[in-house]
Scaffold this motif. Structure first.
Motif, PDB file in Angstrom:
ATOM      1  N   ILE A 192       0.826  -1.216   0.000  1.00 17.31           N
ATOM      2  CA  ILE A 192       0.000   0.000   0.000  1.00 17.31           C
ATOM      3  C   ILE A 192       0.860   1.266   0.000  1.00 17.31           C
ATOM      4  N   SER A 193       2.174   1.089  -0.113  1.00 19.44           N
ATOM      5  CA  SER A 193       3.067   2.246  -0.114  1.00 19.44           C
ATOM      6  C   SER A 193       2.877   3.082  -1.386  1.00 19.44           C
ATOM      7  N   TYR A 194       3.266   4.325  -1.278  1.00 17.15           N
ATOM      8  CA  TYR A 194       3.121   5.244  -2.412  1.00 17.15           C
ATOM      9  C   TYR A 194       3.978   4.772  -3.586  1.00 17.15           C
ATOM     10  N   ALA A 195       5.208   4.316  -3.304  1.00 10.08           N
ATOM     11  CA  ALA A 195       6.119   3.892  -4.378  1.00 10.08           C
ATOM     12  C   ALA A 195       5.545   2.708  -5.145  1.00 10.08           C
ATOM     13  N   TYR A 196       4.961   1.748  -4.432  1.00 12.42           N
ATOM     14  CA  TYR A 196       4.427   0.561  -5.116  1.00 12.42           C
ATOM     15  C   TYR A 196       3.180   0.913  -5.923  1.00 12.42           C
ATOM     16  N   GLN A 197       2.318   1.723  -5.361  1.00 11.11           N
ATOM     17  CA  GLN A 197       1.100   2.094  -6.082  1.00 11.11           C
ATOM     18  C   GLN A 197       1.416   2.966  -7.306  1.00 11.11           C
ATOM     19  N   LYS A 198       2.455   3.791  -7.171  1.00 12.10           N
ATOM     20  CA  LYS A 198       2.856   4.606  -8.329  1.00 12.10           C
ATOM     21  C   LYS A 198       3.396   3.712  -9.452  1.00 12.10           C
ATOM     22  N   LEU A 199       4.164   2.670  -9.070  1.00 12.76           N
ATOM     23  CA  LEU A 199       4.690   1.746 -10.077  1.00 12.76           C
ATOM     24  C   LEU A 199       3.548   1.026 -10.796  1.00 12.76           C
ATOM     25  N   LEU A 200       2.549   0.585 -10.037  1.00 10.94           N
ATOM     26  CA  LEU A 200       1.386  -0.072 -10.648  1.00 10.94           C
ATOM     27  C   LEU A 200       0.662   0.875 -11.610  1.00 10.94           C
ATOM     28  N   HIS A 201       0.545   2.125 -11.189  1.00 12.29           N
ATOM     29  CA  HIS A 201      -0.125   3.112 -12.044  1.00 12.29           C
ATOM     30  C   HIS A 201       0.663   3.339 -13.326  1.00 12.29           C
ATOM     31  N   ASP A 202       1.996   3.436 -13.194  1.00 13.71           N
ATOM     32  CA  ASP A 202       2.836   3.653 -14.380  1.00 13.71           C
ATOM     33  C   ASP A 202       2.785   2.466 -15.343  1.00 13.71           C
ATOM     34  N   LEU A 203       2.603   1.245 -14.791  1.00  8.62           N
ATOM     35  CA  LEU A 203       2.552   0.052 -15.625  1.00  8.62           C
ATOM     36  C   LEU A 203       1.128  -0.280 -16.070  1.00  8.62           C
ATOM     37  N   HIS A 204       0.170   0.588 -15.684  1.00  6.80           N
ATOM     38  CA  HIS A 204      -1.250   0.405 -16.044  1.00  6.80           C
ATOM     39  C   HIS A 204      -1.787  -0.924 -15.515  1.00  6.80           C
ATOM     40  N   ILE A 205      -1.432  -1.236 -14.266  1.00  2.06           N
ATOM     41  CA  ILE A 205      -1.902  -2.450 -13.598  1.00  2.06           C
ATOM     42  C   ILE A 205      -2.934  -2.064 -12.544  1.00  2.06           C
ATOM     43  N   THR A 206      -4.050  -2.752 -12.528  1.00  2.00           N
ATOM     44  CA  THR A 206      -5.099  -2.502 -11.537  1.00  2.00           C
ATOM     45  C   THR A 206      -4.799  -3.299 -10.270  1.00  2.00           C
ATOM     46  N   GLN A 207      -4.893  -2.621  -9.133  1.00  2.49           N
ATOM     47  CA  GLN A 207      -4.527  -3.261  -7.868  1.00  2.49           C
ATOM     48  C   GLN A 207      -5.770  -3.786  -7.147  1.00  2.49           C
ATOM     49  N   SER A 208      -5.631  -4.980  -6.544  1.00  2.00           N
ATOM     50  CA  SER A 208      -6.697  -5.613  -5.763  1.00  2.00           C
ATOM     51  C   SER A 208      -6.135  -6.049  -4.418  1.00  2.00           C
ATOM     52  N   PHE A 209      -6.969  -5.994  -3.376  1.00  2.78           N
ATOM     53  CA  PHE A 209      -6.487  -6.281  -2.029  1.00  2.78           C
ATOM     54  C   PHE A 209      -7.342  -7.327  -1.335  1.00  2.78           C
ATOM     55  N   SER A 210      -6.683  -8.132  -0.507  1.00  4.48           N
ATOM     56  CA  SER A 210      -7.388  -9.037   0.392  1.00  4.48           C
ATOM     57  C   SER A 210      -7.966  -8.246   1.558  1.00  4.48           C
ATOM     58  N   LYS A 211      -8.960  -8.818   2.197  1.00  2.00           N
ATOM     59  CA  LYS A 211      -9.506  -8.232   3.412  1.00  2.00           C
ATOM     60  C   LYS A 211      -8.476  -8.379   4.527  1.00  2.00           C
ATOM     61  N   PRO A 212      -8.311  -7.375   5.398  1.00  2.00           N
ATOM     62  CA  PRO A 212      -7.328  -7.481   6.488  1.00  2.00           C
ATOM     63  C   PRO A 212      -7.586  -8.700   7.366  1.00  2.00           C
ATOM     64  N   ALA A 213      -6.494  -9.350   7.764  1.00  3.76           N
ATOM     65  CA  ALA A 213      -6.547 -10.527   8.650  1.00  3.76           C
ATOM     66  C   ALA A 213      -7.412 -11.637   8.064  1.00  3.76           C
ATOM     67  N   CYS A 214      -7.323 -11.816   6.757  1.00  2.10           N
ATOM     68  CA  CYS A 214      -8.110 -12.859   6.088  1.00  2.10           C
ATOM     69  C   CYS A 214      -7.221 -13.562   5.065  1.00  2.10           C
ATOM     70  N   PRO A 215      -6.369 -14.503   5.487  1.00  2.85           N
ATOM     71  CA  PRO A 215      -5.421 -15.166   4.583  1.00  2.85           C
ATOM     72  C   PRO A 215      -6.085 -15.913   3.428  1.00  2.85           C
ATOM     73  N   ARG A 216      -7.322 -16.379   3.627  1.00 12.52           N
ATOM     74  CA  ARG A 216      -7.971 -17.154   2.559  1.00 12.52           C
ATOM     75  C   ARG A 216      -8.253 -16.300   1.321  1.00 12.52           C
ATOM     76  N   ASN A 217      -8.249 -14.961   1.487  1.00 13.04           N
ATOM     77  CA  ASN A 217      -8.439 -14.091   0.328  1.00 13.04           C
ATOM     78  C   ASN A 217      -7.238 -14.128  -0.611  1.00 13.04           C
ATOM     79  N   ASN A 218      -6.124 -14.668  -0.136  1.00 16.49           N
ATOM     80  CA  ASN A 218      -4.945 -14.827  -0.984  1.00 16.49           C
ATOM     81  C   ASN A 218      -4.372 -16.235  -0.776  1.00 16.49           C
ATOM     82  N   SER A 219      -5.270 -17.215  -0.781  1.00 15.97           N
ATOM     83  CA  SER A 219      -4.896 -18.583  -0.426  1.00 15.97           C
ATOM     84  C   SER A 219      -3.942 -19.225  -1.433  1.00 15.97           C
TER      85      SER A 219
END
Length: 384
Positions: free
Chosen positions: A292-319
């Motif tokens: 969620i850092s600014y540097a990582y989100q800026k890189l995603l924006h520059d590469l035209h990649i859409t970001q998706s997140f798991s729910k906090p404290a929910c490992p099964r969202n990224n199983s």
């Protein structure tokens, strides 16, 4: 042969000493060793009939025993009167003893139910809600706390407000300040400002586009990433990896001894280059600070990649990533006793190559990730 002395000799020595005659003089005059005289003087009061003050001692003893007996009788009356026992809660005992306050001495009341006299006096005189002086003191303290809190724009908590009051000569305690601030619902803005800010940020920006649907109809449509921690040679190492959900292929990974944003950005850049700069890509991860850092989100924006997140404290969202790292550790890392960091990194590299080219995966109909992609691209060529 041990010499014996009569009671009369003992009496004479003791009376002479009481009248001011020195022990050495008494010893020479009566021809009695000084050590023996000292023994007699020590036992003097215990000799029946030999102590002229025995009658006074008896009177004193009788008075003490009589007072002790009367006190015991009063304790019995108190125990018969109160509606509680010694094992009852403290507040119950204080309330019962308060009813008898003035009828018996405080010593008797407190001893009857094993209550500290200080605690009883505190209950009777200081902490009574109907005590007008106590109420005025509390109201004044509340006002001073509130004024100090507002003067410093809600920045200070109970500890700093307590020291400000103390510096200004106001006598109170930190415990009291904390209690009154809690009653007035006054809290330092420092305690939850960051929490509220992050909550708002996550509510506005952190959306789960995957929703636990870990399928993909073609390569480079959905990627997932995460970081895992390993202890090697008593040191921490972090492995950051990115998988393509279509074939479960590891498209890039990096190893570092620090869990930083630089680790995640380097891994993403490598994956993007390795896969030929894909378009319309979704990248899914947890809400770790590196993602969620600014540097990582800026890189995603520059590469035209859409970001998706798991729910906090929910490992099964990224199983998928959790399962991959579990396989990596069980099948490779936990099985080897590494002798150097290089040996550890070479081992991870071998496993990544094995995983992509040879390891069968149930999601791929028991094909390796590379084989799954090869079959896909061959079928696409035939279709075209």
């Amino acid at each position: 042969m041990k010499q014996t002395y009569t009671n009369e000799q003992i009496r004479q020595c003791c009376f002479a000493y009481k009248n001011g005659e020195a022990v050495e003089r008494i010893s020479k005059r009566l021809k009695v060793p000084r050590s023996t005289i000292y023994v007699w003087l020590k036992k003097y009061k215990e000799l029946p009939g030999n102590n002229p003050d025995s009658y006074m001692n008896y009177q004193r003893f009788y008075a003490q025993e009589k007072a002790r007996s009367e006190k015991f009788e009063q304790i019995c009356k108190v125990l018969q009167t109160v509606n509680c026992t010694v094992s009852s809660p403290l507040q119950t005992k204080l309330n019962e003893l308060e009813k008898l306050y003035g009828q018996y001495s405080v010593h008797v009341l407190c001893e009857a139910l094993c209550v500290s006299r200080g605690t009883f006096y505190n209950h009777i005189l200081r902490n009574k809600k109907e005590n007008a002086q106590h109420l005025l003191h509390r109201q004044d303290l509340r006002a001073k706390i509130k004024n100090t809190y507002e003067e410093y724009n809600g920045i200070y908590g109970a500890t700093k407000i307590y020291y400000i009051l103390k510096k200004n000569g106001y006598v109170t305690s930190l415990k009291t300040v904390k209690k009154l601030m809690s009653e007035m619902n006054l809290r330092s803005i420092r305690s939850n400002t960051k929490k509220l800010f992050l909550k708002e940020q996550r509510a506005n920006k952190k959306i789960n586009l995957i929703q636990q649907d870990f399928s993909a109809t073609e390569p480079n449509l959905r990627w997932v990433g995460d970081i895992t921690e390993c202890y090697i040679l008593d040191k921490k190492f972090y492995i950051c990896a990115i998988l393509d959900l279509f074939s479960r292929k590891v498209v890039a990974y990096k190893i570092s001894n620090k869990q930083t944003t630089q680790l995640t950005t380097a891994t993403l850049k490598a994956a993007f280059v390795n896969r030929g700069n894909p378009e319309n890509l979704i990248f899914h991860s947890d809400q770790g600070c590196q993602y969620i850092s600014y540097a990582y989100q800026k890189l995603l924006h520059d590469l035209h990649i859409t970001q998706s997140f798991s729910k906090p404290a929910c490992p099964r969202n990224n199983s998928v990533m959790e399962s991959f790292f579990a396989s990596l550790k069980k099948e490779e890392i936990y099985r080897i006793h590494y002798r150097s960091v290089k040996e550890f990194k070479d081992s991870v590299q071998r496993y990544m190559e094995f995983y992509n080219s040879k390891r069968l995966h149930g999601t791929n109909a028991y094909k390796s990730p590379n084989e799954r992609e090869r079959v896909y691209f061959e079928s696409k060529k035939r279709g075209s």
